[in-house]
Write a protein that holds these residues in place. Structure first.
Motif, PDB file in Angstrom:
ATOM      1  N   LEU A 169       0.852  -1.183   0.000  1.00  0.00           N
ATOM      2  CA  LEU A 169       0.000   0.000   0.000  1.00  0.00           C
ATOM      3  C   LEU A 169       0.888   1.233   0.000  1.00  0.00           C
ATOM      4  N   LEU A 170       0.619   2.165  -0.891  1.00  0.00           N
ATOM      5  CA  LEU A 170       1.426   3.376  -0.973  1.00  0.00           C
ATOM      6  C   LEU A 170       0.532   4.600  -1.019  1.00  0.00           C
ATOM      7  N   GLY A 171       0.904   5.610  -0.247  1.00  0.00           N
ATOM      8  CA  GLY A 171       0.199   6.875  -0.271  1.00  0.00           C
ATOM      9  C   GLY A 171       1.210   7.983  -0.484  1.00  0.00           C
ATOM     10  N   GLN A 172       0.887   8.901  -1.372  1.00  0.00           N
ATOM     11  CA  GLN A 172       1.801  10.002  -1.666  1.00  0.00           C
ATOM     12  C   GLN A 172       1.088  11.329  -1.495  1.00  0.00           C
ATOM     13  N   TYR A 173       1.748  12.251  -0.802  1.00  0.00           N
ATOM     14  CA  TYR A 173       1.305  13.640  -0.773  1.00  0.00           C
ATOM     15  C   TYR A 173       2.292  14.415  -1.631  1.00  0.00           C
ATOM     16  N   LYS A 174       1.770  15.135  -2.614  1.00  0.00           N
ATOM     17  CA  LYS A 174       2.615  15.959  -3.463  1.00  0.00           C
ATOM     18  C   LYS A 174       2.253  17.412  -3.198  1.00  0.00           C
ATOM     19  N   ALA A 175       3.227  18.164  -2.702  1.00  0.00           N
ATOM     20  CA  ALA A 175       3.023  19.564  -2.350  1.00  0.00           C
ATOM     21  C   ALA A 175       2.940  20.426  -3.609  1.00  0.00           C
ATOM     22  N   PRO A 176       2.331  21.609  -3.492  1.00  0.00           N
ATOM     23  CA  PRO A 176       2.248  22.504  -4.650  1.00  0.00           C
ATOM     24  C   PRO A 176       3.623  22.842  -5.249  1.00  0.00           C
ATOM     25  N   ASN A 177       4.690  22.801  -4.438  1.00  0.00           N
ATOM     26  CA  ASN A 177       6.032  23.083  -4.963  1.00  0.00           C
ATOM     27  C   ASN A 177       6.703  21.833  -5.538  1.00  0.00           C
ATOM     28  N   ASN A 178       5.954  20.725  -5.645  1.00  0.00           N
ATOM     29  CA  ASN A 178       6.388  19.443  -6.191  1.00  0.00           C
ATOM     30  C   ASN A 178       7.234  18.597  -5.245  1.00  0.00           C
ATOM     31  N   ASP A 179       7.465  19.023  -3.996  1.00  0.00           N
ATOM     32  CA  ASP A 179       8.078  18.136  -3.012  1.00  0.00           C
ATOM     33  C   ASP A 179       7.109  16.980  -2.792  1.00  0.00           C
ATOM     34  N   THR A 180       7.647  15.770  -2.563  1.00  0.00           N
ATOM     35  CA  THR A 180       6.777  14.614  -2.360  1.00  0.00           C
ATOM     36  C   THR A 180       7.097  13.907  -1.052  1.00  0.00           C
ATOM     37  N   TYR A 181       6.063  13.290  -0.478  1.00  0.00           N
ATOM     38  CA  TYR A 181       6.143  12.575   0.787  1.00  0.00           C
ATOM     39  C   TYR A 181       5.403  11.257   0.580  1.00  0.00           C
ATOM     40  N   ASN A 182       6.129  10.135   0.638  1.00  0.00           N
ATOM     41  CA  ASN A 182       5.559   8.827   0.327  1.00  0.00           C
ATOM     42  C   ASN A 182       5.577   7.899   1.534  1.00  0.00           C
ATOM     43  N   VAL A 183       4.438   7.279   1.824  1.00  0.00           N
ATOM     44  CA  VAL A 183       4.338   6.243   2.847  1.00  0.00           C
ATOM     45  C   VAL A 183       4.117   4.920   2.127  1.00  0.00           C
ATOM     46  N   THR A 184       4.900   3.903   2.488  1.00  0.00           N
ATOM     47  CA  THR A 184       4.748   2.560   1.929  1.00  0.00           C
ATOM     48  C   THR A 184       4.553   1.583   3.075  1.00  0.00           C
ATOM     49  N   ILE A 185       3.548   0.735   2.949  1.00  0.00           N
ATOM     50  CA  ILE A 185       3.294  -0.290   3.955  1.00  0.00           C
ATOM     51  C   ILE A 185       3.139  -1.626   3.235  1.00  0.00           C
ATOM     52  N   ASN A 186       3.926  -2.609   3.632  1.00  0.00           N
ATOM     53  CA  ASN A 186       3.828  -3.972   3.100  1.00  0.00           C
ATOM     54  C   ASN A 186       3.496  -4.892   4.266  1.00  0.00           C
ATOM     55  N   VAL A 187       2.332  -5.531   4.204  1.00  0.00           N
ATOM     56  CA  VAL A 187       1.870  -6.405   5.278  1.00  0.00           C
ATOM     57  C   VAL A 187       1.120  -7.593   4.695  1.00  0.00           C
ATOM     58  N   PRO A 188       0.888  -8.632   5.508  1.00  0.00           N
ATOM     59  CA  PRO A 188       0.024  -9.713   5.056  1.00  0.00           C
ATOM     60  C   PRO A 188      -1.377  -9.177   4.742  1.00  0.00           C
ATOM     61  N   ALA A 189      -2.071  -9.816   3.828  1.00  0.00           N
ATOM     62  CA  ALA A 189      -3.391  -9.368   3.379  1.00  0.00           C
ATOM     63  C   ALA A 189      -4.508  -9.905   4.258  1.00  0.00           C
ATOM     64  N   THR A 190      -4.310  -9.880   5.565  1.00  0.00           N
ATOM     65  CA  THR A 190      -5.338 -10.299   6.519  1.00  0.00           C
ATOM     66  C   THR A 190      -5.360  -9.328   7.688  1.00  0.00           C
ATOM     67  N   ALA A 191      -6.511  -9.215   8.325  1.00  0.00           N
ATOM     68  CA  ALA A 191      -6.626  -8.343   9.493  1.00  0.00           C
ATOM     69  C   ALA A 191      -5.693  -8.840  10.584  1.00  0.00           C
ATOM     70  N   GLY A 192      -5.104  -7.901  11.317  1.00  0.00           N
ATOM     71  CA  GLY A 192      -4.207  -8.264  12.406  1.00  0.00           C
ATOM     72  C   GLY A 192      -3.303  -7.106  12.767  1.00  0.00           C
ATOM     73  N   THR A 193      -2.526  -7.298  13.813  1.00  0.00           N
ATOM     74  CA  THR A 193      -1.553  -6.304  14.253  1.00  0.00           C
ATOM     75  C   THR A 193      -0.168  -6.824  13.915  1.00  0.00           C
ATOM     76  N   TYR A 194       0.593  -6.020  13.204  1.00  0.00           N
ATOM     77  CA  TYR A 194       1.892  -6.441  12.703  1.00  0.00           C
ATOM     78  C   TYR A 194       2.986  -5.493  13.185  1.00  0.00           C
ATOM     79  N   ALA A 195       4.000  -6.056  13.813  1.00  0.00           N
ATOM     80  CA  ALA A 195       5.161  -5.271  14.243  1.00  0.00           C
ATOM     81  C   ALA A 195       6.063  -5.033  13.044  1.00  0.00           C
ATOM     82  N   VAL A 196       6.620  -3.835  12.968  1.00  0.00           N
ATOM     83  CA  VAL A 196       7.608  -3.530  11.938  1.00  0.00           C
ATOM     84  C   VAL A 196       8.885  -3.089  12.630  1.00  0.00           C
ATOM     85  N   GLY A 197       9.982  -3.205  11.944  1.00  0.00           N
ATOM     86  CA  GLY A 197      11.256  -2.811  12.537  1.00  0.00           C
ATOM     87  C   GLY A 197      11.924  -3.967  13.228  1.00  0.00           C
ATOM     88  N   ALA A 198      12.754  -3.651  14.185  1.00  0.00           N
ATOM     89  CA  ALA A 198      13.525  -4.673  14.899  1.00  0.00           C
ATOM     90  C   ALA A 198      12.606  -5.777  15.396  1.00  0.00           C
TER      91      ALA A 198
END
Length: 166
Positions: free
Chosen positions: A66-95
């Motif tokens: 899943l990816l979400g991007q905010y593109k500012a009027p000055n063309n700066d971009t901010y992207n969030v990417t989340i990769n998880v199993p395709a089932t409901a649940g709580t998933y730890a990320v990182g260490a």
């Protein structure tokens, strides 16, 4: 169910989604209050609330990118990417996070891109997938990603929400 391997399932999905995301653009100001979006992502970082202007999703083989991007009027971009199993649940990320679970944040300010990752031994956080249905994917997230360059730099995302139409 076999454990997901980032390299075998999620990486190709994420790459395809990133290519599609790079081809999209839109200008929309950030949302002043991070409420659950009707189709997209909202999040807070560095005291600023963002609402995605572009969304890309890929669901295949029991995994979601899943990816979400905010593109500012000055063309700066901010992207969030989340990769998880395709089932409901709580998933730890990182260490010590769940195999196949990744959260990342990439900013392109002017000509400088910085990526912050929470996966494997980097960063920390969690993704809660509330529901995955034939019509939508809903959840929340919070994570602190760690940059490879400049080494040790971190970025925290809070109040993260997503509601992705399928």
């Amino acid at each position: 169910m076999l454990p997901l391997r980032f390299s075998s399932v999620v990486r190709p999905l994420a790459l395809a989604a990133l290519v599609a995301l790079g081809a999209c653009s839109s200008d929309k100001k950030d949302d002043p209050t991070p409420t659950t979006p009707t189709n997209g992502f909202t999040w807070t970082t560095d005291g600023t609330n963002y609402a995605s202007t572009t969304v890309v999703k890929s669901v295949a083989g029991g995994a979601m990118a899943l990816l979400g991007q905010y593109k500012a009027p000055n063309n700066d971009t901010y992207n969030v990417t989340i990769n998880v199993p395709a089932t409901a649940g709580t998933y730890a990320v990182g260490a010590n996070g769940t195999t196949g679970t990744l959260a990342s944040y990439a900013t392109t300010i002017g000509s400088t891109t910085t990526s912050y990752v929470a996966s494997g031994s980097y960063g920390s956080g969690s993704v809660v997938v509330t529901s995955v249905t034939a019509t939508e994917i809903v959840g929340t997230f919070t994570f602190t990603g760690e940059a490879f360059a400049p080494a040790g730099a971190t970025k925290a995302l809070t109040n993260g929400k997503f509601n992705i139409k399928r």
